[in-house]
Design a protein around this motif. Structure first.
Motif, PDB file in Angstrom:
ATOM      1  N   LEU A  69      13.584  -0.560  39.501  1.00 28.80           N
ATOM      2  CA  LEU A  69      13.579   0.798  40.033  1.00 28.80           C
ATOM      3  C   LEU A  69      12.209   1.445  39.842  1.00 28.80           C
ATOM      4  O   LEU A  69      11.701   2.129  40.739  1.00 28.80           O
ATOM      5  CB  LEU A  69      14.660   1.623  39.341  1.00 28.80           C
ATOM      6  CG  LEU A  69      14.990   3.000  39.917  1.00 28.80           C
ATOM      7  CD1 LEU A  69      15.285   2.919  41.410  1.00 28.80           C
ATOM      8  CD2 LEU A  69      16.170   3.602  39.166  1.00 28.80           C
ATOM      9  N   TYR A  70      11.613   1.211  38.687  1.00 30.83           N
ATOM     10  CA  TYR A  70      10.267   1.738  38.409  1.00 30.83           C
ATOM     11  C   TYR A  70       9.251   1.167  39.394  1.00 30.83           C
ATOM     12  O   TYR A  70       8.424   1.898  39.957  1.00 30.83           O
ATOM     13  CB  TYR A  70       9.855   1.392  36.978  1.00 30.83           C
ATOM     14  CG  TYR A  70       8.436   1.784  36.645  1.00 30.83           C
ATOM     15  CD1 TYR A  70       8.120   3.069  36.229  1.00 30.83           C
ATOM     16  CD2 TYR A  70       7.393   0.857  36.772  1.00 30.83           C
ATOM     17  CE1 TYR A  70       6.810   3.441  35.938  1.00 30.83           C
ATOM     18  CE2 TYR A  70       6.085   1.214  36.493  1.00 30.83           C
ATOM     19  CZ  TYR A  70       5.802   2.503  36.073  1.00 30.83           C
ATOM     20  OH  TYR A  70       4.506   2.863  35.799  1.00 30.83           O
ATOM     21  N   ASN A  71       9.319  -0.151  39.628  1.00 32.10           N
ATOM     22  CA  ASN A  71       8.378  -0.798  40.555  1.00 32.10           C
ATOM     23  C   ASN A  71       8.613  -0.347  41.994  1.00 32.10           C
ATOM     24  O   ASN A  71       7.659  -0.154  42.758  1.00 32.10           O
ATOM     25  CB  ASN A  71       8.502  -2.316  40.451  1.00 32.10           C
ATOM     26  CG  ASN A  71       7.914  -2.856  39.162  1.00 32.10           C
ATOM     27  OD1 ASN A  71       6.984  -2.270  38.592  1.00 32.10           O
ATOM     28  ND2 ASN A  71       8.449  -3.964  38.663  1.00 32.10           N
ATOM     29  N   PHE A  72       9.885  -0.182  42.375  1.00 33.00           N
ATOM     30  CA  PHE A  72      10.210   0.330  43.703  1.00 33.00           C
ATOM     31  C   PHE A  72       9.585   1.706  43.906  1.00 33.00           C
ATOM     32  O   PHE A  72       8.958   1.982  44.938  1.00 33.00           O
ATOM     33  CB  PHE A  72      11.731   0.417  43.879  1.00 33.00           C
ATOM     34  CG  PHE A  72      12.153   1.277  45.036  1.00 33.00           C
ATOM     35  CD1 PHE A  72      12.180   0.772  46.333  1.00 33.00           C
ATOM     36  CD2 PHE A  72      12.516   2.613  44.846  1.00 33.00           C
ATOM     37  CE1 PHE A  72      12.556   1.568  47.409  1.00 33.00           C
ATOM     38  CE2 PHE A  72      12.897   3.414  45.914  1.00 33.00           C
ATOM     39  CZ  PHE A  72      12.917   2.892  47.201  1.00 33.00           C
ATOM     40  N   ASP A  73       9.754   2.562  42.930  1.00 35.79           N
ATOM     41  CA  ASP A  73       9.252   3.929  43.036  1.00 35.79           C
ATOM     42  C   ASP A  73       7.730   3.941  43.124  1.00 35.79           C
ATOM     43  O   ASP A  73       7.151   4.726  43.885  1.00 35.79           O
ATOM     44  CB  ASP A  73       9.715   4.734  41.815  1.00 35.79           C
ATOM     45  CG  ASP A  73       9.569   6.230  42.018  1.00 35.79           C
ATOM     46  OD1 ASP A  73       9.935   6.720  43.094  1.00 35.79           O
ATOM     47  OD2 ASP A  73       9.079   6.907  41.096  1.00 35.79           O
ATOM     48  N   ARG A  74       7.111   3.075  42.382  1.00 41.23           N
ATOM     49  CA  ARG A  74       5.644   2.974  42.427  1.00 41.23           C
ATOM     50  C   ARG A  74       5.177   2.570  43.820  1.00 41.23           C
ATOM     51  O   ARG A  74       4.259   3.171  44.387  1.00 41.23           O
ATOM     52  CB  ARG A  74       5.157   1.959  41.393  1.00 41.23           C
ATOM     53  CG  ARG A  74       3.662   1.683  41.441  1.00 41.23           C
ATOM     54  CD  ARG A  74       3.261   0.631  40.409  1.00 41.23           C
ATOM     55  NE  ARG A  74       1.865   0.258  40.591  1.00 41.23           N
ATOM     56  CZ  ARG A  74       1.436  -0.661  41.452  1.00 41.23           C
ATOM     57  NH1 ARG A  74       2.308  -1.295  42.228  1.00 41.23           N
ATOM     58  NH2 ARG A  74       0.162  -0.946  41.566  1.00 41.23           N
ATOM     59  N   GLU A  75       5.811   1.559  44.406  1.00 42.18           N
ATOM     60  CA  GLU A  75       5.423   1.098  45.732  1.00 42.18           C
ATOM     61  C   GLU A  75       5.748   2.135  46.807  1.00 42.18           C
ATOM     62  O   GLU A  75       5.021   2.268  47.797  1.00 42.18           O
ATOM     63  CB  GLU A  75       6.106  -0.239  46.040  1.00 42.18           C
ATOM     64  CG  GLU A  75       5.590  -1.378  45.157  1.00 42.18           C
ATOM     65  CD  GLU A  75       6.233  -2.713  45.484  1.00 42.18           C
ATOM     66  OE1 GLU A  75       6.457  -2.972  46.685  1.00 42.18           O
ATOM     67  OE2 GLU A  75       6.507  -3.489  44.539  1.00 42.18           O
ATOM     68  N   LEU A  76       6.825   2.882  46.604  1.00 39.57           N
ATOM     69  CA  LEU A  76       7.176   3.952  47.536  1.00 39.57           C
ATOM     70  C   LEU A  76       6.099   5.037  47.520  1.00 39.57           C
ATOM     71  O   LEU A  76       5.690   5.537  48.575  1.00 39.57           O
ATOM     72  CB  LEU A  76       8.530   4.552  47.153  1.00 39.57           C
ATOM     73  CG  LEU A  76       9.005   5.748  47.985  1.00 39.57           C
ATOM     74  CD1 LEU A  76       9.228   5.339  49.448  1.00 39.57           C
ATOM     75  CD2 LEU A  76      10.286   6.336  47.390  1.00 39.57           C
TER      76      LEU A  76
END
Length: 300
Positions: A69-76
């Protein structure tokens, strides 16, 4: 009085396990915990907690899902920051062009064009700080060549160092009778200045979130955009209810709408879809997206 003790990485891992978070690899967890601060992670595992007082996690809550979730948010954030950059450059260009032709290069220093003189003074003070900090060659060269001119550099130069927030504030502060204000809104297909300013404020808050590497996922956005009743360009048919306009979806729709006007041929839909597919465990409802978002006229 705050009384929580300082904890080591090992203690943090033990505490998370005691609270029910499943950690399969202590070494990997220690790596993440030593590089991503505790309170930066809290926003991602907060929805996983069954009890917000004791911080006990729901059954089958996994540390790996927190990191995903953290990595998803970063890429978003990276993806949306690129979109905002294109909108910002277009806005800067249009403001400088239209307003300079209508009122001269120093329109932004003419108080008679603005609704709130105090706000303008604050904005100009912020611009002055940006000019003082600027290392751009065109700013340094201007100061050198025109050292006897105590005015700001002309708008074609000054606006290049203006922040998105300052651009939004200047645009919104212009009097309704300034023709360029509606001309810019019309070119961006938002009909008139009222709607465009609302959208710019919405985007500015997202830009600040991205710039400060803060969480976007499951974030309640304070500034909500005013929606056009009859947009001249493709829009969404299933508009979320007003109480969901604090979620990211409607804001991203506004950004996509503007992007269609300033950068036709972009690939935002494909990039978003690929990001969502890369992280299938992410709850898109927390962002306000439903399963049929790609079928909306705006996104087809």
């Amino acid at each position: 009085m705050y009384s929580k003790p300082v904890t080591t990485i090992a203690q943090q891992i033990r505490q998370l396990k005691e609270r029910g978070l499943l950690i399969s690899d202590d070494e990997a967890a220690a790596h993440y915990l030593s590089n991503i601060s505790y309170y930066r992670r809290v926003g991602y595992w907060w929805p996983m907690q069954a009890d917000k007082i004791t911080h006990i996690f729901k059954p089958n809550s996994k540390f790996d899902d927190v990191i995903a979730l953290y990595n998803f948010d970063r890429e978003l954030r990276i993806l949306l920051f690129d979109v905002i950059e294109r909108i910002e450059i277009s806005l800067r260009t249009k403001m400088s062009y239209h307003l300079s032709h209508e009122h001269g290069f120093w329109w932004f220093q003419k108080t008679e064009l603005f609704l709130d003189t105090r706000q303008l003074i604050v904005t100009l003070a912020s611009l002055e700080e940006e000019l003082q900090r600027s290392k751009d060659i065109f700013i340094k060269d201007h100061k050198k060549k025109h050292s006897d001119d105590l005015r700001f550099p002309p708008s074609i130069k000054t606006l290049e160092i203006a922040t998105f927030g300052n651009l939004s504030r200047m645009y919104g502060n212009l009097k309704p009778g300034v023709a360029a204000k509606d001309a810019i809104a019309s070119e961006l297909k938002t009909v008139n200045h009222t709607y465009l300013h609302s959208w710019l404020q919405s985007i500015a808050q997202i830009r600040n979130t991205c710039a400060h590497h803060s969480r976007l996922w499951n974030k309640s956005l304070a500034i909500k955009p005013s929606l056009l009743p009859k947009p001249p360009a493709p829009w969404i048919e299933n508009v979320p209810p007003a109480n969901e306009h604090n979620k990211l979806y409607i804001h991203v729709c506004c950004m996509k709408y503007l992007l269609d006007a300033v950068s036709p041929g972009h690939h935002l839909k494909e990039k978003l879809a690929a990001l969502f597919e890369k992280y299938p465990s992410v709850d898109l409802a927390a962002l306000g997206f439903d399963q049929k978002w790609r079928q909306e006229p705006l996104w087809t």
